[in-house]
Design an enzyme around this catalytic site. Sequence first.
Site, mmCIF file in Angstrom:
data_model
loop_
_atom_site.group_PDB
_atom_site.id
_atom_site.type_symbol
_atom_site.label_atom_id
_atom_site.label_comp_id
_atom_site.label_asym_id
_atom_site.label_seq_id
_atom_site.Cartn_x
_atom_site.Cartn_y
_atom_site.Cartn_z
ATOM 1 N N GLU A 19 -3.597 2.171 -7.421
ATOM 2 C CA GLU A 19 -3.982 3.283 -6.556
ATOM 3 C C GLU A 19 -2.998 4.442 -6.747
ATOM 4 O OE1 GLU A 19 -6.429 1.558 -3.029
ATOM 5 O OE2 GLU A 19 -4.374 1.888 -2.428
ATOM 6 N N HIS A 32 0.846 -1.197 0.000
ATOM 7 C CA HIS A 32 0.000 0.000 0.000
ATOM 8 C C HIS A 32 0.882 1.247 0.000
ATOM 9 C CE1 HIS A 32 -2.862 3.055 1.212
ATOM 10 N NE2 HIS A 32 -3.807 2.233 0.774
HETATM 11 O O1 LIG Z 1 -6.714 1.453 0.396
HETATM 12 C C1 LIG Z 1 -7.430 2.343 -0.033
HETATM 13 C C2 LIG Z 1 -6.900 3.466 -0.732
HETATM 14 O O2 LIG Z 1 -5.757 3.956 -0.127
HETATM 15 C C3 LIG Z 1 -7.898 4.522 -1.093
HETATM 16 O O3 LIG Z 1 -8.169 5.364 -0.003
HETATM 17 P P1 LIG Z 1 -9.296 6.516 -0.184
HETATM 18 O O4 LIG Z 1 -10.517 5.814 -0.681
HETATM 19 O O5 LIG Z 1 -9.437 7.120 1.164
HETATM 20 O O6 LIG Z 1 -8.762 7.462 -1.217
#
Ligand SMILES: O=C[C@H](O)COP(=O)(O)O
Length: 232
Positions: A156, A86
């Site tokens: 992401e 992540h």
């Molecule tokens: O693990 C999830 C992601 O980091 C997305 O986070 P978010 O939906 O707060 O932008």
Amino acid sequence: MILAANFKMNHTRASTRAYLQKLESIDKGDVALYLFPPFTALDNYDTAVATIGAQNAYCAQSGSYTGEIGLEQLEEFGIKTLILGHSERRHLFGESQELITKKFAFFKEQGFTIFYCVGETQEVRESGSTELIYSYIEQQLEGIDVAYEKLIVAYEPVWAIGTGKTATTEDIATMLEFLRTKTKRPLLYGGSVKPQNIAQILQVPECEGALIGTASWNVDTFMTMINIAKEL
Ligand SMILES: O=C[C@H](O)COP(=O)(O)O
């Protein structure tokens, strides 16, 4: 379709239990649900509505690794699902590709389902060079068995995480197409996914689900997104 809720450093054991109790009432259709509570909220939840996973773990059974949890702690709760790579682990906590690779190999050996995250920084995105973005992502795949049968890849973009900024569907499509040349495993998008944009995002070709942070922390909002996803 996969929807995963990454609680990050939010929720307690009590609030996770209450969250799950409410979630149990949903008809999720064909949507596979995953929940990633913080370490202290892991437990033997008696639930069939979602698979519970851990947000991170160290690549050892047990040992002298202060501040970490390993296989022994995950096994106590029957956890076989893990997020690795992540961006918050990479950029806020300095996890190197080498360490992530070691974790991946260890937990692959243990048969874990691994949600593996990749994504470029704002600086790389703003360089305007697609080649640079691709090579940045390729570095994040170095040492990873992209054919592993329990791998799920989440794209992401760092600049879209927790910022309210979402990548355009065109950008997501381009990046998922690129990732599709690397792996046949399911591809997800993550980065400011919310009820207002989830339908568009999930309809991007190659997008098989979403890894959701902020908008998943409220169970009603997560359920709204599940209801949207199951109709697509
Ligand atoms: O693990 C999830 C992601 O980091 C997305 O986070 P978010 O939906 O707060 O932008």
